[in-house]
Enzyme design. Sequence first.
Site, short mmCIF file in Angstrom:
data_model
loop_
_atom_site.label_atom_id
_atom_site.label_comp_id
_atom_site.label_asym_id
_atom_site.label_seq_id
_atom_site.Cartn_x
_atom_site.Cartn_y
_atom_site.Cartn_z
N ASP A 138 0.86 -1.19 0.00
CA ASP A 138 0.00 0.00 0.00
C ASP A 138 0.90 1.24 0.00
O ASP A 138 1.85 1.33 0.79
CB ASP A 138 -0.91 0.01 1.24
CG ASP A 138 -1.92 -1.13 1.21
OD1 ASP A 138 -2.14 -1.74 0.14
OD2 ASP A 138 -2.52 -1.42 2.27
N HIS A 142 1.23 -7.87 0.33
CA HIS A 142 0.09 -8.70 0.70
C HIS A 142 -0.80 -8.91 -0.52
O HIS A 142 -0.66 -8.24 -1.55
CB HIS A 142 -0.69 -8.06 1.86
CG HIS A 142 -1.13 -6.65 1.61
ND1 HIS A 142 -0.26 -5.57 1.64
CD2 HIS A 142 -2.34 -6.13 1.30
CE1 HIS A 142 -0.92 -4.46 1.38
NE2 HIS A 142 -2.18 -4.78 1.15
N ARG A 170 -16.23 -12.72 1.05
CA ARG A 170 -15.43 -11.94 2.00
C ARG A 170 -15.76 -10.47 1.80
O ARG A 170 -15.82 -10.00 0.66
CB ARG A 170 -13.94 -12.19 1.72
CG ARG A 170 -12.99 -11.28 2.53
CD ARG A 170 -11.53 -11.63 2.23
NE ARG A 170 -10.61 -10.62 2.71
CZ ARG A 170 -10.06 -10.63 3.92
NH1 ARG A 170 -10.31 -11.63 4.76
NH2 ARG A 170 -9.23 -9.67 4.28
C1 LIG Z 1 -3.08 -0.99 -9.76
C2 LIG Z 1 -3.31 -0.03 -8.90
C3 LIG Z 1 -4.47 0.00 -7.97
C4 LIG Z 1 -4.02 1.02 -6.94
C5 LIG Z 1 -3.35 2.04 -7.85
C6 LIG Z 1 -2.42 1.15 -8.65
O1 LIG Z 1 -1.99 1.73 -9.85
C7 LIG Z 1 -1.23 0.76 -7.76
C8 LIG Z 1 -1.58 0.88 -6.25
C9 LIG Z 1 -3.00 0.36 -5.94
C10 LIG Z 1 -3.50 0.70 -4.55
C11 LIG Z 1 -3.23 -0.38 -3.48
C12 LIG Z 1 -3.73 0.13 -2.13
C13 LIG Z 1 -5.14 0.73 -2.22
O2 LIG Z 1 -6.09 -0.31 -2.39
C14 LIG Z 1 -5.24 1.70 -3.42
C15 LIG Z 1 -6.55 2.50 -3.38
C16 LIG Z 1 -4.06 2.60 -3.41
O3 LIG Z 1 -3.94 3.71 -2.94
O4 LIG Z 1 -3.02 2.00 -4.12
C17 LIG Z 1 -4.98 0.92 -4.70
C18 LIG Z 1 -5.09 1.66 -6.04
C19 LIG Z 1 -6.49 1.55 -6.66
O5 LIG Z 1 -7.23 0.59 -6.41
O6 LIG Z 1 -6.81 2.45 -7.46
O1 LIG Z 2 -9.59 -6.77 0.85
C1 LIG Z 2 -8.64 -7.05 1.57
O2 LIG Z 2 -8.72 -7.84 2.50
C2 LIG Z 2 -7.30 -6.38 1.31
C3 LIG Z 2 -7.33 -5.53 0.07
C4 LIG Z 2 -6.13 -4.67 -0.08
O3 LIG Z 2 -5.03 -5.05 0.24
C5 LIG Z 2 -6.31 -3.34 -0.64
O4 LIG Z 2 -7.46 -2.96 -0.97
O5 LIG Z 2 -5.30 -2.61 -0.76
FE LIG Z 3 -3.56 -3.47 0.18
#
Ligand SMILES: C=C1C[C@]23C[C@@]1(O)CC[C@H]2[C@@]12CC[C@H](O)[C@@](C)(C(=O)O1)[C@H]2[C@@H]3C(=O)O
Ligand SMILES: O=C(O)CCC(=O)C(=O)O
Ligand SMILES: [Fe+2]
Length: 338
Positions: free
Chosen positions: A212, A267, A277
Amino acid sequence: MVALSKPPIEQFFVKPSKPNTNNPLIIPSIPLIDLSKPESKHQLVKACQDFGFFKVVNHGVPKKFINKLESEAVKFFSCPLSTKEKAGPPDPFGYGNKRIGRNGDVGWVEYLLLNAKLESDYQRYLSVFEENPEIFQGVVNDYVTAVKKMACEILELLADEMKLQPRNVFSKLLMDEESDSVFRVNHYPPCPEFQENEKNGRKLVGFGEHTDPQIISVLRSNNTSGLEISLRDGSWMSVPADSESFFINVGDSLQVMTNGRFKSVKHRVVANSRKSRVSMIYFGGPPLSEKIAPLTSLMQGEEDSLYKEFTWFEYKKSAFNSRLSDNRLGLFEKIAAS
Ligand SMILES: C=C1C[C@]23C[C@@]1(O)CC[C@H]2[C@@]12CC[C@H](O)[C@@](C)(C(=O)O1)[C@H]2[C@@H]3C(=O)O
Ligand SMILES: O=C(O)CCC(=O)C(=O)O
Ligand SMILES: [Fe+2]
Protein backbone atom coordinates in the site's frame (compact mmCIF):
# COMPACT_ATOMS: atom_id res chain seq x y z
CA MET A 1 -24.71 -14.99 -4.92
CA VAL A 2 -23.62 -12.00 -6.98
CA ALA A 3 -23.17 -12.43 -10.72
CA LEU A 4 -20.05 -10.69 -12.00
CA SER A 5 -19.44 -10.05 -15.70
CA LYS A 6 -17.08 -12.30 -17.76
CA PRO A 7 -13.16 -12.37 -18.31
CA PRO A 8 -11.74 -15.89 -18.70
CA ILE A 9 -11.27 -17.58 -15.36
CA GLU A 10 -7.57 -18.39 -16.07
CA GLN A 11 -6.78 -14.68 -15.75
CA PHE A 12 -7.60 -15.00 -12.07
CA PHE A 13 -5.26 -17.87 -11.19
CA VAL A 14 -2.56 -17.05 -8.63
CA LYS A 15 0.88 -17.73 -10.13
CA PRO A 16 2.79 -20.55 -8.38
CA SER A 17 5.11 -19.14 -5.71
CA LYS A 18 8.00 -20.25 -3.52
CA PRO A 19 7.16 -22.89 -0.94
CA ASN A 20 7.69 -21.94 2.69
CA THR A 21 11.31 -22.61 3.61
CA ASN A 22 11.02 -21.56 7.24
CA ASN A 23 12.02 -24.09 9.82
CA PRO A 24 8.67 -25.84 10.50
CA LEU A 25 9.53 -25.76 14.20
CA ILE A 26 9.57 -21.97 14.14
CA ILE A 27 6.35 -21.10 12.32
CA PRO A 28 6.06 -17.31 12.33
CA SER A 29 2.78 -16.00 13.70
CA ILE A 30 1.07 -12.67 13.16
CA PRO A 31 1.93 -10.30 16.04
CA LEU A 32 -1.10 -9.73 18.26
CA ILE A 33 -1.11 -6.41 20.09
CA ASP A 34 -3.43 -5.40 22.90
CA LEU A 35 -3.65 -1.61 22.66
CA SER A 36 -4.81 -1.34 26.28
CA LYS A 37 -1.50 -2.73 27.60
CA PRO A 38 1.51 -0.50 28.36
CA GLU A 39 3.88 -2.97 26.65
CA SER A 40 2.04 -2.43 23.35
CA LYS A 41 4.45 0.41 22.34
CA HIS A 42 7.42 -1.87 22.25
CA GLN A 43 5.49 -4.66 20.50
CA LEU A 44 4.22 -2.21 17.87
CA VAL A 45 7.74 -1.12 16.90
CA LYS A 46 8.93 -4.72 16.77
CA ALA A 47 5.96 -5.79 14.60
CA CYS A 48 6.54 -2.89 12.17
CA GLN A 49 10.21 -3.85 11.87
CA ASP A 50 9.79 -7.62 11.63
CA PHE A 51 6.59 -7.93 9.58
CA GLY A 52 5.14 -4.51 8.74
CA PHE A 53 1.90 -6.16 9.77
CA PHE A 54 0.03 -6.95 12.99
CA LYS A 55 -3.38 -7.53 14.53
CA VAL A 56 -4.84 -5.29 17.24
CA VAL A 57 -7.40 -5.97 19.95
CA ASN A 58 -8.92 -3.55 22.49
CA HIS A 59 -8.87 -1.05 19.65
CA GLY A 60 -11.70 1.18 20.91
CA VAL A 61 -13.67 1.24 17.65
CA PRO A 62 -17.35 0.86 18.65
CA LYS A 63 -18.85 -2.41 17.48
CA LYS A 64 -22.03 -0.69 16.36
CA PHE A 65 -20.09 1.41 13.81
CA ILE A 66 -18.44 -1.71 12.41
CA ASN A 67 -21.70 -3.68 12.20
CA LYS A 68 -23.65 -0.82 10.63
CA LEU A 69 -21.02 -0.31 7.97
CA GLU A 70 -20.85 -4.00 7.19
CA SER A 71 -24.60 -4.22 6.83
CA GLU A 72 -24.73 -1.15 4.55
CA ALA A 73 -21.92 -2.62 2.46
CA VAL A 74 -23.71 -5.96 2.13
CA LYS A 75 -26.87 -4.09 1.15
CA PHE A 76 -24.96 -2.19 -1.53
CA PHE A 77 -23.22 -5.25 -2.98
CA SER A 78 -26.53 -7.15 -3.06
CA CYS A 79 -27.99 -4.61 -5.49
CA PRO A 80 -28.26 -5.61 -9.16
CA LEU A 81 -25.06 -5.01 -11.14
CA SER A 82 -26.81 -2.37 -13.27
CA THR A 83 -27.63 -0.39 -10.10
CA LYS A 84 -24.10 -0.66 -8.68
CA GLU A 85 -22.61 0.38 -12.00
CA LYS A 86 -24.40 3.72 -11.64
CA ALA A 87 -21.80 4.42 -8.94
CA GLY A 88 -18.89 3.63 -11.28
CA PRO A 89 -16.46 3.38 -12.92
CA PRO A 90 -13.94 4.50 -10.29
CA ASP A 91 -12.26 7.70 -11.50
CA PRO A 92 -10.57 7.31 -9.04
CA PHE A 93 -13.58 7.07 -6.67
CA GLY A 94 -16.68 4.99 -7.18
CA TYR A 95 -17.75 1.41 -7.81
CA GLY A 96 -15.34 -0.97 -9.53
CA ASN A 97 -15.78 -4.55 -10.62
CA LYS A 98 -12.89 -6.92 -11.40
CA ARG A 99 -10.64 -4.17 -12.76
CA ILE A 100 -8.26 -2.71 -10.20
CA GLY A 101 -6.52 0.56 -11.04
CA ARG A 102 -5.99 1.75 -14.62
CA ASN A 103 -3.17 -0.48 -15.75
CA GLY A 104 -4.72 -3.87 -16.50
CA ASP A 105 -4.89 -5.55 -13.07
CA VAL A 106 -7.88 -7.82 -12.51
CA GLY A 107 -9.17 -9.64 -9.44
CA TRP A 108 -12.25 -11.56 -8.34
CA VAL A 109 -13.52 -8.55 -6.43
CA GLU A 110 -15.97 -5.70 -6.58
CA TYR A 111 -15.45 -2.59 -4.51
CA LEU A 112 -16.35 0.94 -3.56
CA LEU A 113 -13.45 3.35 -3.38
CA LEU A 114 -14.19 6.60 -1.52
CA ASN A 115 -12.41 9.75 -0.46
CA ALA A 116 -11.99 9.46 3.33
CA LYS A 117 -12.58 13.21 3.84
CA LEU A 118 -15.72 13.54 5.88
CA GLU A 119 -17.24 16.34 3.88
CA SER A 120 -16.74 14.48 0.58
CA ASP A 121 -19.71 14.42 -1.69
CA TYR A 122 -20.93 10.84 -1.98
CA GLN A 123 -24.03 11.85 -3.96
CA ARG A 124 -23.10 9.71 -6.94
CA TYR A 125 -22.93 6.57 -4.81
CA LEU A 126 -25.79 7.51 -2.52
CA SER A 127 -28.37 7.57 -5.30
CA VAL A 128 -28.19 3.76 -5.20
CA PHE A 129 -29.70 3.78 -1.73
CA GLU A 130 -33.20 4.83 -2.62
CA GLU A 131 -34.42 4.85 0.98
CA ASN A 132 -32.57 7.09 3.39
CA PRO A 133 -29.49 7.66 1.21
CA GLU A 134 -27.90 9.91 3.85
CA ILE A 135 -27.59 6.91 6.18
CA PHE A 136 -24.69 5.55 4.15
CA GLN A 137 -22.68 8.76 4.42
CA GLY A 138 -23.28 8.93 8.19
CA VAL A 139 -22.25 5.32 8.66
CA VAL A 140 -19.03 5.77 6.67
CA ASN A 141 -18.22 8.98 8.58
CA ASP A 142 -18.68 7.36 12.00
CA TYR A 143 -16.55 4.38 11.04
CA VAL A 144 -13.76 6.38 9.36
CA THR A 145 -13.57 8.84 12.28
CA ALA A 146 -13.15 6.00 14.80
CA VAL A 147 -10.65 4.04 12.73
CA LYS A 148 -8.58 7.15 11.97
CA LYS A 149 -8.42 7.88 15.72
CA MET A 150 -7.08 4.37 16.32
CA ALA A 151 -4.55 4.72 13.48
CA CYS A 152 -3.33 8.02 15.00
CA GLU A 153 -2.98 6.42 18.45
CA ILE A 154 -0.87 3.65 16.95
CA LEU A 155 1.31 6.15 15.09
CA GLU A 156 1.80 8.15 18.30
CA LEU A 157 2.74 5.06 20.29
CA LEU A 158 5.28 4.20 17.59
CA ALA A 159 6.76 7.72 17.69
CA ASP A 160 6.92 7.60 21.52
CA GLU A 161 8.73 4.30 21.56
CA MET A 162 11.22 5.56 18.98
CA LYS A 163 11.68 8.77 21.02
CA LEU A 164 10.58 10.93 18.09
CA GLN A 165 9.58 14.53 18.75
CA PRO A 166 6.89 15.68 18.44
CA ARG A 167 4.96 12.49 19.14
CA ASN A 168 2.45 13.42 16.44
CA VAL A 169 5.17 13.49 13.78
CA PHE A 170 3.31 10.77 11.80
CA SER A 171 -0.26 11.17 13.07
CA LYS A 172 -0.41 14.90 12.19
CA LEU A 173 -0.25 13.88 8.52
CA LEU A 174 -3.53 11.94 8.87
CA MET A 175 -5.10 14.66 11.04
CA ASP A 176 -4.24 17.40 8.55
CA GLU A 177 -7.33 18.82 6.82
CA GLU A 178 -5.60 18.17 3.52
CA SER A 179 -4.74 14.55 4.37
CA ASP A 180 -5.13 12.47 1.21
CA SER A 181 -6.70 9.38 2.77
CA VAL A 182 -8.85 6.80 1.04
CA PHE A 183 -11.50 4.38 2.21
CA ARG A 184 -12.31 1.17 0.41
CA VAL A 185 -14.90 -1.56 0.84
CA ASN A 186 -14.08 -4.79 -1.00
CA HIS A 187 -16.44 -7.66 -1.71
CA TYR A 188 -15.04 -10.98 -2.91
CA PRO A 189 -18.06 -13.00 -4.05
CA PRO A 190 -17.92 -16.79 -3.98
CA CYS A 191 -16.83 -18.30 -7.28
CA PRO A 192 -18.47 -21.75 -7.63
CA GLU A 193 -16.93 -22.28 -11.11
CA PHE A 194 -13.53 -22.31 -9.41
CA GLN A 195 -14.21 -25.25 -7.08
CA GLU A 196 -12.71 -27.82 -9.48
CA ASN A 197 -9.47 -25.82 -9.77
CA GLU A 198 -9.25 -25.46 -6.01
CA LYS A 199 -9.15 -29.25 -5.72
CA ASN A 200 -5.94 -29.12 -7.81
CA GLY A 201 -4.38 -26.70 -5.35
CA ARG A 202 -5.03 -23.64 -7.52
CA LYS A 203 -5.84 -20.28 -5.97
CA LEU A 204 -8.08 -17.52 -7.27
CA VAL A 205 -6.70 -13.96 -7.19
CA GLY A 206 -9.05 -11.66 -5.32
CA PHE A 207 -6.63 -8.74 -5.03
CA GLY A 208 -3.16 -9.29 -6.50
CA GLU A 209 0.05 -8.89 -4.55
CA HIS A 210 1.06 -5.33 -3.76
CA THR A 211 2.18 -2.93 -1.08
CA ASP A 212 0.00 0.00 0.00
CA PRO A 213 1.52 3.37 -0.98
CA GLN A 214 0.20 5.41 1.98
CA ILE A 215 1.46 5.68 5.59
CA ILE A 216 -0.74 3.13 7.32
CA SER A 217 -3.66 0.87 6.39
CA VAL A 218 -6.32 -0.34 8.83
CA LEU A 219 -8.25 -3.39 7.69
CA ARG A 220 -11.29 -5.12 9.09
CA SER A 221 -13.00 -8.08 7.43
CA ASN A 222 -15.83 -10.47 8.08
CA ASN A 223 -14.93 -14.00 9.14
CA THR A 224 -13.93 -15.22 5.66
CA SER A 225 -10.16 -15.57 5.36
CA GLY A 226 -8.20 -14.85 2.18
CA LEU A 227 -5.67 -12.21 3.16
CA GLU A 228 -2.05 -13.38 2.83
CA ILE A 229 1.19 -11.61 3.66
CA SER A 230 4.58 -12.20 2.08
CA LEU A 231 7.30 -13.39 4.44
CA ARG A 232 11.00 -12.54 4.10
CA ASP A 233 11.76 -15.85 2.38
CA GLY A 234 9.22 -14.99 -0.34
CA SER A 235 6.59 -17.49 0.82
CA TRP A 236 3.01 -16.49 1.60
CA MET A 237 1.35 -16.76 4.97
CA SER A 238 -2.41 -16.89 5.29
CA VAL A 239 -3.87 -14.53 7.90
CA PRO A 240 -6.71 -16.20 9.84
CA ALA A 241 -9.79 -13.98 9.64
CA ASP A 242 -11.01 -12.32 12.84
CA SER A 243 -13.97 -9.99 12.53
CA GLU A 244 -13.46 -8.69 16.10
CA SER A 245 -9.95 -7.36 15.46
CA PHE A 246 -8.23 -4.96 13.11
CA PHE A 247 -5.21 -5.69 10.95
CA ILE A 248 -2.70 -2.92 10.42
CA ASN A 249 -0.08 -2.63 7.76
CA VAL A 250 2.83 -0.29 7.24
CA GLY A 251 2.61 1.58 3.93
CA ASP A 252 5.44 2.61 1.59
CA SER A 253 5.48 6.18 2.93
CA LEU A 254 6.10 5.02 6.51
CA GLN A 255 8.86 2.73 5.28
CA VAL A 256 10.53 5.78 3.71
CA MET A 257 10.02 8.05 6.74
CA THR A 258 11.68 5.43 8.95
CA ASN A 259 14.50 4.96 6.38
CA GLY A 260 13.57 1.31 5.89
CA ARG A 261 13.31 0.35 9.58
CA PHE A 262 9.60 -0.37 9.17
CA LYS A 263 8.63 -2.66 6.31
CA SER A 264 5.80 -1.97 3.91
CA VAL A 265 4.42 -5.49 3.74
CA LYS A 266 3.56 -7.17 0.46
CA HIS A 267 0.09 -8.70 0.70
CA ARG A 268 -2.68 -10.14 -1.48
CA VAL A 269 -6.15 -11.63 -1.20
CA VAL A 270 -7.08 -15.09 -2.41
CA ALA A 271 -10.80 -15.41 -3.11
CA ASN A 272 -12.90 -18.27 -1.82
CA SER A 273 -15.04 -20.42 -4.09
CA ARG A 274 -17.75 -20.89 -1.45
CA LYS A 275 -17.87 -17.93 0.95
CA SER A 276 -17.95 -14.22 0.37
CA ARG A 277 -15.43 -11.94 2.00
CA VAL A 278 -16.20 -8.33 2.84
CA SER A 279 -13.35 -6.10 3.95
CA MET A 280 -13.09 -2.40 4.69
CA ILE A 281 -9.80 -0.59 4.66
CA TYR A 282 -8.83 2.91 5.68
CA PHE A 283 -5.63 4.07 3.96
CA GLY A 284 -4.15 6.96 5.95
CA GLY A 285 -2.18 9.23 3.62
CA PRO A 286 -0.43 12.62 3.94
CA PRO A 287 -1.43 15.88 2.21
CA LEU A 288 -0.45 15.90 -1.48
CA SER A 289 2.16 18.62 -0.93
CA GLU A 290 3.87 16.79 1.95
CA LYS A 291 7.56 15.99 1.46
CA ILE A 292 8.23 12.35 2.23
CA ALA A 293 11.79 11.60 3.34
CA PRO A 294 13.54 9.76 6.18
CA LEU A 295 13.13 11.70 9.45
CA THR A 296 16.43 13.36 10.30
CA SER A 297 15.85 12.67 14.00
CA LEU A 298 15.89 8.94 13.22
CA MET A 299 19.12 8.91 11.27
CA GLN A 300 21.99 7.69 13.35
CA GLY A 301 25.61 8.79 12.92
CA GLU A 302 26.67 8.55 9.30
CA GLU A 303 23.48 6.76 8.25
CA ASP A 304 22.61 7.53 4.64
CA SER A 305 19.11 8.18 3.42
CA LEU A 306 17.98 5.19 1.35
CA TYR A 307 15.47 7.26 -0.61
CA LYS A 308 15.34 10.36 -2.77
CA GLU A 309 12.96 12.94 -1.36
CA PHE A 310 9.55 13.17 -3.02
CA THR A 311 6.19 14.73 -2.37
CA TRP A 312 3.18 12.48 -1.76
CA PHE A 313 1.73 13.93 -5.00
CA GLU A 314 4.77 12.70 -6.96
CA TYR A 315 4.70 9.26 -5.37
CA LYS A 316 0.97 8.85 -5.78
CA LYS A 317 1.14 9.87 -9.43
CA SER A 318 3.87 7.36 -10.09
CA ALA A 319 2.07 4.64 -8.05
CA PHE A 320 -1.18 5.08 -9.93
CA ASN A 321 0.71 4.59 -13.20
CA SER A 322 2.07 1.26 -11.98
CA ARG A 323 0.73 -2.29 -11.92
CA LEU A 324 -0.23 -3.76 -8.55
CA SER A 325 2.82 -6.03 -8.22
CA ASP A 326 5.37 -3.41 -9.34
CA ASN A 327 8.05 -2.36 -6.89
CA ARG A 328 6.83 1.23 -6.66
CA LEU A 329 9.46 2.42 -4.21
CA GLY A 330 12.25 1.14 -6.48
CA LEU A 331 12.11 4.33 -8.56
CA PHE A 332 12.76 6.42 -5.45
CA GLU A 333 15.59 4.37 -3.95
CA LYS A 334 19.08 5.87 -3.91
CA ILE A 335 21.57 3.59 -5.56
CA ALA A 336 24.22 2.84 -2.97
CA ALA A 337 27.69 3.99 -4.11
CA SER A 338 30.10 1.06 -4.36
C1 LIG B 1 -3.08 -0.99 -9.76
C2 LIG B 1 -3.31 -0.03 -8.90
C3 LIG B 1 -4.47 0.00 -7.97
C4 LIG B 1 -4.02 1.02 -6.94
C5 LIG B 1 -3.35 2.04 -7.85
C6 LIG B 1 -2.42 1.15 -8.65
O1 LIG B 1 -1.99 1.73 -9.85
C7 LIG B 1 -1.23 0.76 -7.76
C8 LIG B 1 -1.58 0.88 -6.25
C9 LIG B 1 -3.00 0.36 -5.94
C10 LIG B 1 -3.50 0.70 -4.55
C11 LIG B 1 -3.23 -0.38 -3.48
C12 LIG B 1 -3.73 0.13 -2.13
C13 LIG B 1 -5.14 0.73 -2.22
O2 LIG B 1 -6.09 -0.31 -2.39
C14 LIG B 1 -5.24 1.70 -3.42
C15 LIG B 1 -6.55 2.50 -3.38
C16 LIG B 1 -4.06 2.60 -3.41
O3 LIG B 1 -3.94 3.71 -2.94
O4 LIG B 1 -3.02 2.00 -4.12
C17 LIG B 1 -4.98 0.92 -4.70
C18 LIG B 1 -5.09 1.66 -6.04
C19 LIG B 1 -6.49 1.55 -6.66
O5 LIG B 1 -7.23 0.59 -6.41
O6 LIG B 1 -6.81 2.45 -7.46
O1 LIG C 1 -9.59 -6.77 0.85
C1 LIG C 1 -8.64 -7.05 1.57
O2 LIG C 1 -8.72 -7.84 2.50
C2 LIG C 1 -7.30 -6.38 1.31
C3 LIG C 1 -7.33 -5.53 0.07
C4 LIG C 1 -6.13 -4.67 -0.08
O3 LIG C 1 -5.03 -5.05 0.24
C5 LIG C 1 -6.31 -3.34 -0.64
O4 LIG C 1 -7.46 -2.96 -0.97
O5 LIG C 1 -5.30 -2.61 -0.76
FE1 LIG D 1 -3.56 -3.47 0.18
